[in-house]
Motif scaffolding. Sequence first.
Motif, PDB file in Angstrom:
ATOM      1  N   ARG A   1       0.824  -1.214   0.000  1.00 47.79           N
ATOM      2  CA  ARG A   1       0.000   0.000   0.000  1.00 47.79           C
ATOM      3  C   ARG A   1       0.853   1.257   0.000  1.00 47.79           C
ATOM      4  N   VAL A   2       2.042   1.160   0.583  1.00 52.35           N
ATOM      5  CA  VAL A   2       2.979   2.296   0.574  1.00 52.35           C
ATOM      6  C   VAL A   2       3.713   2.367  -0.759  1.00 52.35           C
ATOM      7  N   LEU A   3       4.322   1.251  -1.152  1.00 49.52           N
ATOM      8  CA  LEU A   3       5.248   1.275  -2.284  1.00 49.52           C
ATOM      9  C   LEU A   3       4.566   1.395  -3.640  1.00 49.52           C
ATOM     10  N   ARG A   4       3.284   1.054  -3.726  1.00 44.40           N
ATOM     11  CA  ARG A   4       2.611   1.198  -5.027  1.00 44.40           C
ATOM     12  C   ARG A   4       2.535   2.662  -5.459  1.00 44.40           C
ATOM     13  N   GLU A   5       2.708   3.573  -4.513  1.00 43.17           N
ATOM     14  CA  GLU A   5       2.697   5.003  -4.846  1.00 43.17           C
ATOM     15  C   GLU A   5       4.059   5.482  -5.346  1.00 43.17           C
ATOM     16  N   TYR A   6       5.089   4.658  -5.212  1.00 38.30           N
ATOM     17  CA  TYR A   6       6.454   5.050  -5.585  1.00 38.30           C
ATOM     18  C   TYR A   6       7.035   4.181  -6.704  1.00 38.30           C
ATOM     19  N   ALA A   7       6.683   2.920  -6.753  1.00 37.86           N
ATOM     20  CA  ALA A   7       7.411   1.923  -7.539  1.00 37.86           C
ATOM     21  C   ALA A   7       7.067   1.944  -9.020  1.00 37.86           C
ATOM     22  N   THR A   8       8.096   1.669  -9.837  1.00 37.53           N
ATOM     23  CA  THR A   8       7.865   1.407 -11.253  1.00 37.53           C
ATOM     24  C   THR A   8       7.562  -0.072 -11.475  1.00 37.53           C
ATOM     25  N   ALA A   9       8.025  -0.923 -10.537  1.00 33.98           N
ATOM     26  CA  ALA A   9       7.787  -2.366 -10.616  1.00 33.98           C
ATOM     27  C   ALA A   9       7.773  -2.923  -9.198  1.00 33.98           C
ATOM     28  N   MET A  10       6.930  -3.953  -8.982  1.00 34.20           N
ATOM     29  CA  MET A  10       6.925  -4.655  -7.706  1.00 34.20           C
ATOM     30  C   MET A  10       6.765  -6.151  -7.967  1.00 34.20           C
ATOM     31  N   HIS A  11       7.355  -6.937  -7.069  1.00 34.19           N
ATOM     32  CA  HIS A  11       7.279  -8.395  -7.207  1.00 34.19           C
ATOM     33  C   HIS A  11       7.490  -9.011  -5.837  1.00 34.19           C
ATOM     34  N   ASP A  12       6.701 -10.039  -5.506  1.00 33.16           N
ATOM     35  CA  ASP A  12       6.935 -10.727  -4.236  1.00 33.16           C
ATOM     36  C   ASP A  12       7.683 -12.027  -4.514  1.00 33.16           C
ATOM     37  N   PRO A  13       8.881 -12.164  -3.959  1.00 28.92           N
ATOM     38  CA  PRO A  13       9.672 -13.377  -4.207  1.00 28.92           C
ATOM     39  C   PRO A  13       9.021 -14.576  -3.519  1.00 28.92           C
ATOM     40  N   THR A  14       8.660 -15.589  -4.279  1.00 31.56           N
ATOM     41  CA  THR A  14       8.071 -16.787  -3.692  1.00 31.56           C
ATOM     42  C   THR A  14       9.020 -17.958  -3.933  1.00 31.56           C
ATOM     43  N   GLU A  15       8.630 -18.887  -4.792  1.00 32.60           N
ATOM     44  CA  GLU A  15       9.493 -20.035  -5.094  1.00 32.60           C
ATOM     45  C   GLU A  15      10.824 -19.567  -5.695  1.00 32.60           C
ATOM     46  N   GLY A  16      11.929 -20.109  -5.182  1.00 34.89           N
ATOM     47  CA  GLY A  16      13.248 -19.681  -5.641  1.00 34.89           C
ATOM     48  C   GLY A  16      13.757 -18.456  -4.925  1.00 34.89           C
ATOM     49  N   GLY A  17      12.927 -17.874  -4.045  1.00 30.97           N
ATOM     50  CA  GLY A  17      13.359 -16.788  -3.189  1.00 30.97           C
ATOM     51  C   GLY A  17      13.724 -15.507  -3.910  1.00 30.97           C
ATOM     52  N   LEU A  18      14.539 -14.706  -3.257  1.00 32.94           N
ATOM     53  CA  LEU A  18      14.935 -13.411  -3.801  1.00 32.94           C
ATOM     54  C   LEU A  18      15.662 -13.554  -5.130  1.00 32.94           C
ATOM     55  N   VAL A  19      16.479 -14.594  -5.271  1.00 31.90           N
ATOM     56  CA  VAL A  19      17.229 -14.776  -6.513  1.00 31.90           C
ATOM     57  C   VAL A  19      16.278 -14.934  -7.688  1.00 31.90           C
ATOM     58  N   ASP A  20      15.301 -15.834  -7.564  1.00 29.33           N
ATOM     59  CA  ASP A  20      14.368 -16.035  -8.666  1.00 29.33           C
ATOM     60  C   ASP A  20      13.455 -14.828  -8.846  1.00 29.33           C
ATOM     61  N   GLY A  21      13.033 -14.207  -7.734  1.00 25.78           N
ATOM     62  CA  GLY A  21      12.166 -13.045  -7.841  1.00 25.78           C
ATOM     63  C   GLY A  21      12.845 -11.887  -8.551  1.00 25.78           C
ATOM     64  N   ALA A  22      14.111 -11.642  -8.226  1.00 25.73           N
ATOM     65  CA  ALA A  22      14.847 -10.558  -8.872  1.00 25.73           C
ATOM     66  C   ALA A  22      15.103 -10.870 -10.340  1.00 25.73           C
ATOM     67  N   LEU A  23      15.368 -12.135 -10.641  1.00 32.25           N
ATOM     68  CA  LEU A  23      15.565 -12.527 -12.042  1.00 32.25           C
ATOM     69  C   LEU A  23      14.277 -12.317 -12.835  1.00 32.25           C
ATOM     70  N   GLU A  24      13.136 -12.714 -12.262  1.00 31.44           N
ATOM     71  CA  GLU A  24      11.866 -12.519 -12.958  1.00 31.44           C
ATOM     72  C   GLU A  24      11.605 -11.038 -13.212  1.00 31.44           C
ATOM     73  N   LEU A  25      11.893 -10.193 -12.243  1.00 39.73           N
ATOM     74  CA  LEU A  25      11.721  -8.763 -12.431  1.00 39.73           C
ATOM     75  C   LEU A  25      12.638  -8.254 -13.544  1.00 39.73           C
ATOM     76  N   ALA A  26      13.875  -8.738 -13.557  1.00 44.41           N
ATOM     77  CA  ALA A  26      14.845  -8.290 -14.563  1.00 44.41           C
ATOM     78  C   ALA A  26      14.412  -8.702 -15.969  1.00 44.41           C
ATOM     79  N   VAL A  27      14.029  -9.965 -16.113  1.00 47.79           N
ATOM     80  CA  VAL A  27      13.642 -10.469 -17.443  1.00 47.79           C
ATOM     81  C   VAL A  27      12.361  -9.792 -17.924  1.00 47.79           C
ATOM     82  N   ALA A  28      11.380  -9.676 -17.032  1.00 46.02           N
ATOM     83  CA  ALA A  28      10.121  -9.040 -17.415  1.00 46.02           C
ATOM     84  C   ALA A  28      10.327  -7.582 -17.810  1.00 46.02           C
ATOM     85  N   SER A  29      11.305  -6.920 -17.183  1.00 39.76           N
ATOM     86  CA  SER A  29      11.561  -5.499 -17.447  1.00 39.76           C
ATOM     87  C   SER A  29      12.580  -5.273 -18.554  1.00 39.76           C
TER      88      SER A  29
END
Length: 316
Positions: free
Chosen positions: A195-223
């Motif tokens: 609710r806070v960060l949606r007012e600031y962020a260009t992208a958001m993602h919650d790391p689930t399976e594979g943790g931060l590594v997979d979550g950050a990779l998904e954000l990078a590839v999608a972007s």
Amino acid sequence: MIGKVDPERLETVFSNTGAPDDDVVVGPAYGEDAAAIRVGEQLLVANTDPVSLAAERIGEIGIHVACNDVAASGGEPRWLTAAVFLPNDDLLEPVVSQLDTAAREAGVAIVGGHTEYAPDRDRPLVCLSCLGLADEYVPTGGADPGDVLVLTKGAGIEGTAILATDFREESGLPREITDRGAALFSELSVLPEARVLREYATAMHDPTEGGLVDGALELAVASGVVARIERDRVPVRGPTRELCAAMGVDPLKMFGSGALLAAIPQGEVDGALTELDERGIEAAAIGEVGAGEPALDLDGERIAEPVRDDLYGLWE
């Protein structure tokens, strides 16, 4: 075979999406965990998520995982449907009680679903769909070079709670440590920080399976960018470090629900971190977004393919 379908095979899914509909603003795409559908002046944000391996608190995990995807896309979770498959009748009351309690805490209504016995399974399976409304969709794939990567709470929160319960005895750790790890179940929701960060962020993602590594990779590839992260800047809780060390697990490569990863324009970072702090939400800047062939750069190591969640090896 356990885990997500690899990106190449996912193309089979993405190319078979039924009838076209002009009101679908965001449909299936790699890294995007929720769809956006135009309904009047607002967007209906929807997602579906299963939980099948964690046993002790599966209903609680399922609710938060489903709601988090809607929240991380800029939506306000409102409604849930739950499909529940149980290996025996003993689990019916505990699982549905967990679903009810977690849904009430999140402020969402369970409006339907399906429940059946599946005696061929050795663990319950819960699959939830969450729907909510948004004025503006925040994608996974919206990060721009120059943005700063911010992570709330810490890495491996969900994985820590699972280790502390499903693998309590195997860890060999004192009860005081596993109890502190299990207490992280109370921090799985990312609704407050979303609710806070949606007012600031260009992208958001919650790391689930594979943790931060997979979550950050998904954000990078999608972007279409490079996500550069420094491990030493990533917050990791004490129980997480101790449980991961005992079980031979990387805290950055295990289930990460409870943390929200956001790409924020450099000039907005101080304001975002200040507002999070005022609301009692821990957060840290852990890296930056750069131009280049999409990948995760973790302390100089280039990661371009999804990793397998470290907890899967413990269940096999």
